[in-house]
Design an enzyme around this catalytic site. Structure first.
Site, short mmCIF file in Angstrom:
data_model
loop_
_atom_site.label_atom_id
_atom_site.label_comp_id
_atom_site.label_asym_id
_atom_site.label_seq_id
_atom_site.Cartn_x
_atom_site.Cartn_y
_atom_site.Cartn_z
N TYR A 131 -3.73 -2.22 -10.36
CA TYR A 131 -3.69 -2.52 -8.88
C TYR A 131 -2.68 -3.31 -7.96
CZ TYR A 131 -5.01 -2.33 -3.85
OH TYR A 131 -4.87 -2.28 -2.47
N VAL B 296 1.13 -3.66 3.76
CA VAL B 296 1.11 -5.19 4.61
C VAL B 296 2.45 -6.04 4.23
CG1 VAL B 296 -1.45 -5.31 4.73
CG2 VAL B 296 -0.29 -6.13 2.83
N SER C 262 0.68 -1.36 -0.01
CA SER C 262 0.12 0.13 0.13
C SER C 262 0.78 1.36 0.06
CB SER C 262 -0.80 0.00 1.23
OG SER C 262 -2.09 -0.82 0.92
N TYR D 78 -4.42 3.62 8.05
CA TYR D 78 -5.92 3.07 8.40
C TYR D 78 -6.32 3.24 9.79
CZ TYR D 78 -3.62 0.59 4.72
OH TYR D 78 -2.69 0.21 3.60
N LYS E 50 0.37 3.40 -2.85
CA LYS E 50 -0.80 4.14 -3.02
C LYS E 50 -0.52 5.76 -3.17
CE LYS E 50 -3.81 0.82 -1.29
NZ LYS E 50 -4.38 0.19 -0.08
N1 GLN Z 1 -2.39 -5.40 -1.91
C1 GLN Z 1 -2.96 -5.17 -0.66
C2 GLN Z 1 -4.29 -5.50 -0.53
O1 GLN Z 1 -4.90 -4.85 -1.52
C3 GLN Z 1 -2.41 -4.04 -0.12
C4 GLN Z 1 -3.09 -3.59 1.41
C5 GLN Z 1 -2.28 -2.95 2.23
O2 GLN Z 1 -0.89 -3.03 2.04
N2 GLN Z 1 -2.67 -2.65 3.37
O3 GLN Z 1 -4.92 -6.24 0.02
#
Ligand code: GLN
Length: 309
Positions: free
Chosen positions: A191, A261, A64, A243, A67
Site C-alpha cells: 500500500y 494528499v 490516494s 472523502y 486507489k
Molecule cells: N498514503 C496516504 C495515507 O495512507 C494516502 C492518503 C490520501 O492520499 N488521502 O495516509
C-alpha cells in the site's frame, strides 16, 4: 491554439496568484518538503489532444489517486467478489478514520478511504510476494499511461512506512475481524509503495483516459475494462473520491474524481477528457484546494459535468 488550450492557460493564470494556499500534508514527513507553490494542469481528450499548463510535467506523489488503479486491477483479478471485502457507500468521514470500522465489523465503507484501499491491496497481494505485487501495480500504471518511466518514490514509501501508525491501526483492526488475508505489515508494504508512485499531471491524465472512454484507452486501442466497469468506477469516484468532501466536490465540479494528499486530483469527463491537476496545499478535507478550484473553473468553462451541460 485551440479553445481548450486557452481555457487551461486562463485557469492556470487566474489561480497562479493563489499558489501556496491550503496546507501541505505533513503527517508524511517526506511530503512536507514539497514546494507548496507547485501548480500544474493537464487535460487529455479522448481523441488524444494534450493541453498542459504550469508544472504539468513534474512528477509528484499520487498518494490516494493510486486507489483508482489498484481497484481496477483487483476487480480484474477478483471480479464482483471484491465487494465482499469492501462497500460502495460514501463514508462521510476523514480518509483515515477508524470509528466506522468498529461499528461495521471491519468492513470498510468504500475502496477509496484508507481502510477500503488496504482491503483492496490485500486482494492484489493474493498469490504474490509484496515485491511482485508492487511490480504488478507499477506495470499496470505504466500500461495505462503508456509510459515506461513511471516509478515509485522510495523516499516517500519509506517515510510512510516509518510514520503510518494510523494505517497500521486500520489494517490490524481489519485483520482482527478476519477481513485481511495477509499480515498488516505485508499489505501495508504494498500500500505505501502504491501511494508513493510518482507521476506528472500529464501521465496521470493519460492513465485515467480509459475511464473517459468507456473502458478503452483510445491512445493505445487497449480495452482496459468493460464499458460497464468503467461506468461503475466513475460512479464510485463521484460518490467517494473526495472523502468527506465528495458531496461538495460533486456540487461544485460535477465530475467523477479522485484526490490524493500529495495535492493531485484525477478527474474524468466521460466521453470528453481525462484531467489531472496538482497543487500541494490541501483544504480541510485533505483535498487539493487550488486543484478543486481549477476543476470547478474548467467544468464551468467547458460545460463538462455528468449532471448535464
Ligand atoms: N498514503 C496516504 C495515507 O495512507 C494516502 C492518503 C490520501 O492520499 N488521502 O495516509
Amino acid at each position: 491554439m485551440t479553445d481548450l488550450q486557452a481555457i487551461v492557460e486562463d485557469i492556470h493564470a487566474a489561480l497562479l496568484p493563489r499558489r501556496g494556499e491550503g496546507r501541505v500534508a505533513d503527517y508524511i514527513p517526506q511530503l512536507a518538503h514539497v514546494d507548496a507553490r507547485r501548480f500544474g494542469i493537464a487535460v487529455v481528450t479522448v481523441d488524444g489532444a494534450v493541453h498542459l499548463a504550469g508544472d504539468a510535467e513534474e512528477p509528484f506523489s499520487i498518494q490516494s489517486i493510486s486507489k483508482v488503479f489498484t481497484l481496477t486491477l483487483a476487480l480484474g483479478k477478483h471480479g464482483e467478489a471484491l465487494w465482499k471485502r469492501v462497500g460502495r457507500e460514501p463514508s462521510g468521514l476523514a480518509f483515515d478514520s477508524i470509528v466506522q470500522l468498529e461499528r461495521e465489523e471491519g468492513l470498510p465503507r468504500n475502496p477509496f478511504i484508507n481502510a477500503g484501499a488496504i482491503a483492496v491491496t490485500d486482494l492484489v497481494l493474493a498469490g504474490h510476494t509484496p515485491k511482485e505485487a508492487i511490480g504488478e501495480i507499477v506495470r499496470f500504471v505504466r500500461y495505462l499511461a503508456d509510459e515506461d518511466d513511471i516509478i515509485v518514490d522510495q523516499a516517500v514509501a519509506r517515510s510512510e512506512q516509518a510514520t503510518g501508525f494510523r494505517n497500521f491501526a486500520l489494517a490490524n483492526f481489519m485483520r482482527a475481524f478476519g477481513r485481511l488475508d495477509h499480515p498488516a505489515e505485508l499489505v501495508l508494504g504494498v500500500y505505501f509503495h502504491q501511494c508513493a508512485l510518482a507521476m506528472s499531471c500529464r501521465q496521470l491524465a493519460r492513465a485515467g483516459l480509459f475511464l473517459a472512454a468507456n473502458g478503452r484507452n483510445p491512445l493505445t486501442g487497449h480495452r482496459v475494462v468493460s464499458h460497464l466497469r468503467a461506468r461503475r468506477i466513475n460512479a464510485l469516484m463521484l460518490t467517494c473520491g473526495h472523502y468527506d468532501g465528495s458531496g461538495d466536490f460533486a456540487y461544485r465540479v460535477g465530475l467523477p474524481a479522485k484526490s490524493g494528499v500529495g495535492g493531485g486530483i484525477l478527474a474524468v469527463a466521460p466521453g470528453k477528457a481525462s484531467i489531472a491537476v496538482w497543487s500541494p496545499g490541501l483544504n480541510e478535507n485533505g483535498n487539493s484546494l487550488l486543484g478543486s478550484l481549477a476543476l470547478e473553473m474548467l467544468a464551468a468553462r467547458t460545460g463538462w459535468s455528468v449532471f448535464g451541460a
